[in-house]
Design a protein around this motif. Structure first.
Motif, short mmCIF file in Angstrom:
data_model
loop_
_atom_site.label_atom_id
_atom_site.label_comp_id
_atom_site.label_asym_id
_atom_site.label_seq_id
_atom_site.Cartn_x
_atom_site.Cartn_y
_atom_site.Cartn_z
N GLU A 191 0.83 -1.19 0.00
CA GLU A 191 0.00 0.00 0.00
C GLU A 191 0.87 1.25 0.00
O GLU A 191 2.03 1.23 0.43
N ASN A 192 0.29 2.38 -0.46
CA ASN A 192 1.00 3.64 -0.40
C ASN A 192 1.36 3.94 1.04
O ASN A 192 0.52 3.88 1.93
N GLY A 193 2.63 4.26 1.28
CA GLY A 193 3.07 4.56 2.63
C GLY A 193 3.53 3.35 3.42
O GLY A 193 3.85 3.46 4.61
N SER A 194 3.57 2.17 2.79
CA SER A 194 3.98 0.96 3.51
C SER A 194 5.50 0.88 3.68
O SER A 194 5.98 0.02 4.41
N GLY A 195 6.25 1.77 3.02
CA GLY A 195 7.69 1.82 3.25
C GLY A 195 8.54 1.37 2.08
O GLY A 195 9.74 1.14 2.25
N LYS A 196 7.98 1.27 0.88
CA LYS A 196 8.74 0.78 -0.27
C LYS A 196 9.92 1.71 -0.59
O LYS A 196 11.07 1.26 -0.68
N LEU A 240 4.94 -5.55 1.26
CA LEU A 240 5.15 -4.92 2.56
C LEU A 240 3.85 -4.65 3.29
O LEU A 240 3.87 -4.14 4.40
N ASP A 241 2.73 -5.00 2.70
CA ASP A 241 1.45 -4.83 3.36
C ASP A 241 1.38 -5.75 4.57
O ASP A 241 1.54 -6.96 4.45
N ALA A 242 1.12 -5.15 5.74
CA ALA A 242 1.05 -5.96 6.96
C ALA A 242 -0.23 -6.78 7.03
O ALA A 242 -0.35 -7.68 7.86
N GLY A 243 -1.20 -6.48 6.19
CA GLY A 243 -2.48 -7.17 6.27
C GLY A 243 -2.55 -8.44 5.45
O GLY A 243 -3.47 -8.64 4.67
N ARG A 255 -9.46 -3.40 4.07
CA ARG A 255 -8.72 -2.76 3.00
C ARG A 255 -9.20 -1.32 2.81
O ARG A 255 -10.35 -1.01 3.02
N LEU A 256 -8.26 -0.47 2.39
CA LEU A 256 -8.66 0.86 2.00
C LEU A 256 -9.43 0.72 0.69
O LEU A 256 -8.85 0.49 -0.37
N LYS A 257 -10.72 0.82 0.78
CA LYS A 257 -11.56 0.57 -0.39
C LYS A 257 -12.08 1.87 -0.96
O LYS A 257 -12.62 2.71 -0.25
N SER A 274 -1.27 2.48 -5.25
CA SER A 274 -1.05 1.08 -4.90
C SER A 274 -1.80 0.20 -5.88
O SER A 274 -2.77 0.61 -6.53
N LEU A 275 -1.35 -1.05 -5.98
CA LEU A 275 -1.98 -1.98 -6.90
C LEU A 275 -3.45 -2.20 -6.56
O LEU A 275 -4.31 -2.27 -7.44
N ALA A 276 -3.74 -2.30 -5.26
CA ALA A 276 -5.13 -2.55 -4.84
C ALA A 276 -6.02 -1.36 -5.20
O ALA A 276 -7.14 -1.54 -5.70
#
Length: 553
Positions: A42-47, A230-233, A343-345, A503-505
């Protein structure tokens, strides 16, 4: 012979100074030589943070990062000197190889008088052969052509170029430089189909390890042979992947990853539902009393002789059952499985009334020219049409959208749009100046009263929306731009590379939401994942306008 070098991460964690929010937690994985690993999340996950740790721009709080001796790095936001010509960037990239050529010339001229230099001369020749020194000029031409830069004069100053051209020159410099490993942050931004295909072939032929953060689904599907999410979910067990505290490693393509990720989430949800059913059963059991356990009618003759017996038996049985239920409930709560993170939907585009006059086209272009950047173009776009605008770099996709938006003047021909039609454009690159104000406040100031918030729209969680815009990633800032546009939907929605940095999602969810948008959509993109599925994803409403490549943006 293949390079023996690896990129390795062992228990890496990182928190920005002055922040209480940890960005990366216990990251552990390796990228072998001749492998391309995609970094997603996700955006902001630390990539981008993880890539900056690899590049040495940042230092981890704990953990060890092992990199090959020379690791090439290209950032998401390229920093190049605007006053320098492109030739200086290319010359700097190949200077080491040019030095080998000069060394061979120097050794050759001295060899007759100093025969002891023979070994050094042979070593220099071997290096030249392995590094392709003799084909260097041809190699430079191949890379520039592959990235769509062949027609750009090398004496052109970088400040006179578009952002896309500067980005491609930075990528060309990385591909030309002799390195042991490559680390790339969103390398396909500003690349057309041919450029993406060229980059994929370059990475496939590279002998060292490659780590690349990307939101380009087509690129990941073709280039990467493993992915780190890197998504923790993704569940505490990681399912098909190799789990760490943060980051799950998947082997295979992006298509394989999508299937594996959904399987993980499905099994996690099933386990959570089963756990909650068991919790409810045990909680009910701990509330039971004697009347719930024993359902009997006692005759009057038994009352005096057996009252104490039944009372003792009930107390013992009830106590055993209560202790057992409480013990099992405590064990469940001690080791409970957390609920699957929501999920951020993207909740879709709010309903609105189309203002376009009935029976009148939304956009009419007749023999349209915009300077030397677009033309001649003739097209009629009806209200509610969804158009995909495609074409290589320089074909005029962004120019056409800017002309419709009134940001560029028409040079010749006709461009007619009904006056009452509202138009909104999402530009290719965001330009924010207020970076100290929280994202949620900036958003609220730019949308009509009573609009849904960033949280309501599923674009951010409350913690992220409360952070200053300057602390957010490019992808998170992109979410703010997208939210501002979609909170008050227009009649004509112009989207210029809308999936850049998303993000891909969220990219998937945006595509799904656009299917139901009743207004007119013009979407310009290089995203081959979108283009391959355009007709299907737009429920038959999708039309395609292909612009020929004639100029270079």
């Amino acid at each position: 012979m293949a390079s023996p070098h690896h990129l390795k991460f062992d228990g890496v964690s990182f928190t920005y100074p002055g922040s209480v929010r940890r960005v990366l937690t216990d990251i552990t994985f390796a990228v072998p030589s001749e492998h391309v690993t995609g970094l997603i999340g996700e955006n902001g996950s630390g990539k981008s943070t993880l890539l900056q740790l690899v590049a040495g721009v940042l230092e981890p709080d704990v953990g060890v990062i092992t990199t090959p001796p020379v690791t090439g790095f290209i950032e998401q936001e390229t920093q190049l000197p605007f006053s320098s010509p492109a030739s200086e960037v290319i010359d700097a990239a190949v200077s080491e190889l040019r030095d080998v050529e000069k060394q061979i010339g120097d050794l050759s001229s001295r060899l007759g008088d100093e025969p002891e230099l023979a070994d050094a001369f042979d070593a220099a020749l071997a290096t030249a052969e392995q590094s392709g020194v003799w084909e260097l000029d041809s190699r430079i031409a191949t890379v520039l052509a592959g990235l769509g830069l062949a027609k750009v004069p090398l004496e052109t100053r970088l400040g006179e170029m578009s952002g896309g051209q500067r980005r491609r020159f930075a990528l060309a410099a990385l591909l030309l430089r002799p390195v042991d490993a490559m680390v790339l942050d969103e390398p396909t931004n500003h690349l057309d189909d041919e450029g993406v295909d060229f980059l994929i072939s370059e990475l496939k032929e590279f002998r060292g390890p490659v780590l690349v953060a990307s939101h380009d689904r087509f690129f990941l599907d073709r280039a990467a042979d493993s992915l780190v999410d890197l998504d923790a979910g993704l569940g505490p067990e990681g399912g098909a992947g190799e789990a760490t505290r943060q980051g799950t490693v998947f082997t295979g393509s992006f298509t394989d990853y999508l299937l594996a990720r959904e399987d993980i989430r499905r099994r996690w949800a099933e386990l959570y539902v089963a756990q909650e059913h068991e919790r409810a059963r045990l909680e009910k059991a701990t509330d039971q009393g004697e009347s719930d356990i024993f359902h009997r009618d006692v005759s009057k003759s038994e009352v005096r002789t057996s009252a104490k017996f039944y009372a003792d038996r009930a107390a013992k049985t009830l106590g055993n059952r209560l202790r057992s239920a409480r013990g099992r409930l405590e064990a469940l709560e001690r080791d409970e499985l957390p609920p699957p993170p929501a999920r951020l939907k993207f909740h879709g585009i709010p309903e609105h009334t189309t203002l376009a006059s009935l029976g009148e086209p939304a956009v009419v272009a007749r023999d349209l020219w915009v300077d030397d950047r677009l033309g001649p173009l003739t097209v009629t776009i009806q209200p509610g049409d969804h158009w995909l605008i495609e074409g290589p770099n320089g074909s005029g996709k962004s120019t056409f959208l800017k002309a419709i938006d009134g940001k560029l003047q028409v040079t010749e021909g006709l461009l007619r749009i009904p006056e009452e039609v509202r138009i909104t454009r999402l530009s290719q690159d965001d330009e924010w100046t207020d970076l100290d104000t929280p994202a949620g406040e900036i958003f609220a100031a730019l949308v009509p009263p009573n609009s849904p918030t960033l949280v309501d729209m599923g674009l951010m969680n409350e913690e992220t929306a409360a952070r200053p815009l300057g602390e957010l990633s490019l992808g998170q800032r992109r979410r703010v731009s997208l939210g501002v546009i979609l909170a008050s939907p227009p009649d004509i929605l112009l989207l210029d590379e809308p999936t850049n940095h998303l993000s891909l999602a969220l990219a998937e969810e945006l595509e799904e939401a656009l299917e139901e948008f009743p207004g007119t959509v013009l979407l310009a993109t290089h995203d081959r994942w979108i283009r391959r599925r355009w007709a299907v994803r737009t429920n038959g409403r999708g039309k395609v306008l292909t612009l020929p490549g004639r100029w270079d943006d």
